[in-house]
Design a protein around this motif. Structure first.
Motif, PDB file in Angstrom:
ATOM      1  N   UNK A 129       0.829  -1.194   0.000  1.00  0.00           N
ATOM      2  CA  UNK A 129       0.000   0.000   0.000  1.00  0.00           C
ATOM      3  C   UNK A 129       0.869   1.252   0.000  1.00  0.00           C
ATOM      4  N   UNK A 130       0.589   2.159  -0.935  1.00  0.00           N
ATOM      5  CA  UNK A 130       1.282   3.449  -1.004  1.00  0.00           C
ATOM      6  C   UNK A 130       0.482   4.507  -0.244  1.00  0.00           C
ATOM      7  N   UNK A 131      -0.814   4.568  -0.493  1.00  0.00           N
ATOM      8  CA  UNK A 131      -1.703   5.475   0.228  1.00  0.00           C
ATOM      9  C   UNK A 131      -3.095   4.865   0.205  1.00  0.00           C
ATOM     10  N   UNK A 132      -3.856   5.046   1.283  1.00  0.00           N
ATOM     11  CA  UNK A 132      -5.216   4.535   1.342  1.00  0.00           C
ATOM     12  C   UNK A 132      -6.059   5.471   2.200  1.00  0.00           C
ATOM     13  N   UNK A 133      -7.279   5.049   2.480  1.00  0.00           N
ATOM     14  CA  UNK A 133      -8.217   5.861   3.274  1.00  0.00           C
ATOM     15  C   UNK A 133      -8.579   7.174   2.597  1.00  0.00           C
ATOM     16  N   UNK A 134      -8.493   7.192   1.264  1.00  0.00           N
ATOM     17  CA  UNK A 134      -8.994   8.332   0.502  1.00  0.00           C
ATOM     18  C   UNK A 134     -10.499   8.126   0.332  1.00  0.00           C
ATOM     19  N   UNK A 135     -11.273   9.151   0.611  1.00  0.00           N
ATOM     20  CA  UNK A 135     -12.716   9.026   0.505  1.00  0.00           C
ATOM     21  C   UNK A 135     -13.167   8.633  -0.894  1.00  0.00           C
ATOM     22  N   UNK A 136     -14.204   7.797  -0.961  1.00  0.00           N
ATOM     23  CA  UNK A 136     -14.722   7.335  -2.245  1.00  0.00           C
ATOM     24  C   UNK A 136     -16.242   7.299  -2.179  1.00  0.00           C
ATOM     25  N   UNK A 137     -16.855   7.166  -3.352  1.00  0.00           N
ATOM     26  CA  UNK A 137     -18.307   7.124  -3.450  1.00  0.00           C
ATOM     27  C   UNK A 137     -18.652   6.424  -4.763  1.00  0.00           C
ATOM     28  N   UNK A 138     -19.937   6.353  -5.050  1.00  0.00           N
ATOM     29  CA  UNK A 138     -20.357   5.752  -6.316  1.00  0.00           C
ATOM     30  C   UNK A 138     -19.898   6.578  -7.514  1.00  0.00           C
ATOM     31  N   UNK A 139     -19.596   7.871  -7.275  1.00  0.00           N
ATOM     32  CA  UNK A 139     -19.194   8.767  -8.347  1.00  0.00           C
ATOM     33  C   UNK A 139     -18.043   9.662  -7.852  1.00  0.00           C
ATOM     34  N   UNK A 140     -17.292  10.189  -8.802  1.00  0.00           N
ATOM     35  CA  UNK A 140     -16.260  11.205  -8.552  1.00  0.00           C
ATOM     36  C   UNK A 140     -15.087  10.655  -7.734  1.00  0.00           C
ATOM     37  N   UNK A 141     -14.473   9.589  -8.215  1.00  0.00           N
ATOM     38  CA  UNK A 141     -13.324   8.984  -7.541  1.00  0.00           C
ATOM     39  C   UNK A 141     -11.991   9.269  -8.234  1.00  0.00           C
ATOM     40  N   UNK A 142     -11.961  10.086  -9.285  1.00  0.00           N
ATOM     41  CA  UNK A 142     -10.727  10.170 -10.072  1.00  0.00           C
ATOM     42  C   UNK A 142     -10.624   8.863 -10.872  1.00  0.00           C
ATOM     43  N   UNK A 143      -9.479   8.273 -11.127  1.00  0.00           N
ATOM     44  CA  UNK A 143      -8.211   8.499 -10.484  1.00  0.00           C
ATOM     45  C   UNK A 143      -7.132   8.104 -11.488  1.00  0.00           C
ATOM     46  N   UNK A 144      -6.379   9.085 -11.958  1.00  0.00           N
ATOM     47  CA  UNK A 144      -5.240   8.834 -12.847  1.00  0.00           C
ATOM     48  C   UNK A 144      -3.940   8.991 -12.073  1.00  0.00           C
ATOM     49  N   UNK A 145      -2.900   8.302 -12.560  1.00  0.00           N
ATOM     50  CA  UNK A 145      -1.593   8.311 -11.922  1.00  0.00           C
ATOM     51  C   UNK A 145      -0.521   8.715 -12.937  1.00  0.00           C
ATOM     52  N   UNK A 146       0.480   9.446 -12.460  1.00  0.00           N
ATOM     53  CA  UNK A 146       1.677   9.764 -13.237  1.00  0.00           C
ATOM     54  C   UNK A 146       2.892   9.661 -12.327  1.00  0.00           C
ATOM     55  N   UNK A 147       4.047   9.354 -12.908  1.00  0.00           N
ATOM     56  CA  UNK A 147       5.320   9.486 -12.195  1.00  0.00           C
ATOM     57  C   UNK A 147       6.171  10.473 -12.976  1.00  0.00           C
ATOM     58  N   UNK A 148       6.594  11.542 -12.286  1.00  0.00           N
ATOM     59  CA  UNK A 148       7.431  12.572 -12.898  1.00  0.00           C
ATOM     60  C   UNK A 148       8.602  12.856 -11.967  1.00  0.00           C
ATOM     61  N   UNK A 149       9.816  12.710 -12.472  1.00  0.00           N
ATOM     62  CA  UNK A 149      11.027  13.010 -11.693  1.00  0.00           C
ATOM     63  C   UNK A 149      11.046  12.289 -10.348  1.00  0.00           C
ATOM     64  N   UNK A 150      10.551  11.074 -10.321  1.00  0.00           N
ATOM     65  CA  UNK A 150      10.598  10.277  -9.102  1.00  0.00           C
ATOM     66  C   UNK A 150       9.484  10.558  -8.112  1.00  0.00           C
ATOM     67  N   UNK A 151       8.434  11.277  -8.528  1.00  0.00           N
ATOM     68  CA  UNK A 151       7.303  11.563  -7.657  1.00  0.00           C
ATOM     69  C   UNK A 151       6.031  10.995  -8.280  1.00  0.00           C
ATOM     70  N   UNK A 152       5.143  10.503  -7.419  1.00  0.00           N
ATOM     71  CA  UNK A 152       3.877   9.928  -7.852  1.00  0.00           C
ATOM     72  C   UNK A 152       2.776  10.978  -7.718  1.00  0.00           C
ATOM     73  N   UNK A 153       2.071  11.236  -8.822  1.00  0.00           N
ATOM     74  CA  UNK A 153       0.946  12.168  -8.846  1.00  0.00           C
ATOM     75  C   UNK A 153      -0.352  11.382  -8.969  1.00  0.00           C
TER      76      UNK A 153
END
Length: 453
Positions: A129-153
């Motif tokens: 696990x990198x991060x968890x306990x982010x609020x979620x619902x049936x709608x509006x969860x995101x979620x895209x990921x990028x890695x730039x210069x060694x950081x996770x977005x």
């Protein structure tokens, strides 16, 4: 609110067959909402399916390997398995980061986990696990990921609680920035806070190109957006929808230094996945964002201006007729891959989604100029200290330049080609896979892959 621009008058459908032999083929069908497409350094398409499956597909044959089934994934309307990104130095660090919704007791949440790819067994293993306990619902969860210069977005939605987007104590409605181990970088805008930007509703498209993060964001009843992300800035939701052009919005924008989108749409299109195109296979698409849409069921080309910080024109790619379009990725050879999102979101019923390929069958991978055929050779490959770039059978009309681009689309090295054979030092580059691009003036003429070890 909607910006009244003449730009809206130049949105049109284009028959791209007139400019290149744009051809579409179905690579694979009978899939369940391929939410994320990533073109991997192994020349395979890595993708997630909303029901928790992480897969790897050979683009030519459509052969699929199932790498992992994340049984903790829980589908709840729009929720399920979402975004994914591969480590930029995947050959040496075979890590795969994936976002998915899960249940904690009876509470719906979002987690980002890291897996390790085992090339011997062709499976993923050791979930962390990198991060968890982010609020979620049936709608509006995101979620895209990028890695730039060694950081996770990580893009997170407001999970239908609009106030979270402006609440810096909440992980929702943000673009988060973490170290790859999940810790918070010391140079984030707010000490000890994962937020990189805030005031977002539901961003479901993100790409890094031209030194910028471009992001698509779903509007409510108006104003789908494309944004250029800036560190520590507010994007306005829920007070501001689209541009700052009502009295309430203008006041909030001035007080909160809100960044306006570079484009917005009313009626909404349900903007989704996005990638940056700059390959000679389709010259008409070069220096453009290509964006999928769900409700509008259309692939859009957003041509960028010279500074790459605004949209100069918008076109529809008329040949793509596969209803709801979820995501997009582009191969180093310039081929475009799109996934659909037409299966029932609950996971019940027939799986009817596809991954399709857009390509020009007449393209030879090396551009032709007045019947000249430039040939590029880079050696040794893999390279350690020095890389020699050799050009054959071509007379440059402009300046002969090269760029080396990493898997995130960042230009990590560039310079002039002094003659038909030029040696450059690459010792300072991190180990990994790169694209070598050769230009004649402003025109891209040749692309090849290079490995640094």
């Amino acid at each position: 609110m909607k910006k009244l621009l003449l730009l809206l008058l130049i949105v049109f459908s284009v028959d791209t067959d007139a400019e290149a032999q744009l051809t579409v083929r179905v690579v694979r069908d009978s899939l369940f909402i391929p939410w994320e497409l990533v073109y991997g350094p192994d020349n395979h398409i890595w993708f997630t399916q909303k029901n928790g499956y992480i897969c790897r597909m050979q683009p030519a044959s459509g052969k699929i390997d199932t790498l992992y089934n994340e049984t903790n994934t829980r589908i709840q309307s729009e929720g399920g398995m979402l975004g994914m990104v591969l480590h930029p130095q995947f050959s040496n660090t075979p890590h795969v980061f994936v976002a998915y919704n899960y249940l904690d007791a009876s509470v719906y949440k979002l987690r980002v986990a890291r897996y390790e790819y085992n090339s011997t067994t062709n499976t993923l293993q050791n979930p962390q696990t990198i991060i968890e306990n982010i609020g979620a619902a049936s709608f509006h969860n995101g979620c895209r990921l990028l890695i730039i210069d060694g950081y996770l977005y990580i893009t997170t939605g407001d999970a239908t609680v609009t106030s979270t987007s402006q609440n810096l104590g909440s992980l929702n409605g943000k673009l988060l920035r973490l170290n790859l181990d999940g810790s918070i970088p010391a140079d984030n805008p707010i000490a000890g806070n994962a937020a990189w930007s805030w005031g977002h509703r539901n961003a479901q498209g993100m790409v890094y190109a031209n030194g910028k993060i471009y992001q698509t964001e779903h509007g409510a009843n108006t104003d789908d957006e494309v944004n250029v992300i800036q560190k520590g800035r507010n994007y306005g939701w829920p007070t501001v929808q689209g541009y700052c052009n009502t009295a309430t919005e203008i006041s909030f924008c001035n007080d909160s230094a809100v960044v306006e989108p570079i484009e917005a749409w009313t009626p909404t299109l349900a903007v989704c996945g996005m990638d940056y195109y700059d390959h000679p296979m389709f010259p008409q698409f070069q220096k453009s964002l290509l964006m999928t849409t769900l409700k509008d069921s259309t692939l859009y080309q957003l041509k960028l201006n010279t500074a790459s910080d605004d949209v100069s024109s918008i076109s529809k790619v008329a040949l793509i007729k596969y209803r709801r379009l979820r995501d997009i990725c582009i191969s180093p050879e310039g081929r475009i891959y799109i996934s659909t999102s037409n299966s029932a979101s609950s996971g019940t019923g027939t799986r009817i989604d596809r991954i399709v390929e857009i390509y020009d069958p007449s393209y030879n991978s090396i551009a032709q100029t007045e019947n000249q055929q430039p040939s590029i050779e880079a050696y040794p490959n893999p390279a350690t200290d020095m890389l020699t770039i050799k050009i054959k059978q071509y007379v440059f009309k402009g300046s002969a330049d090269y760029k080396i681009v990493n898997m995130n689309g960042q230009v990590v090295m560039q310079g002039k080609l002094q003659n038909s054979s030029t040696a450059i030092g690459v010792k300072t580059l991190p180990a990994g896979l790169y694209k070598l691009m050769v230009y004649d003036g402003a025109a891209l003429q040749a692309v090849t892959g290079v490995a640094i070890q």
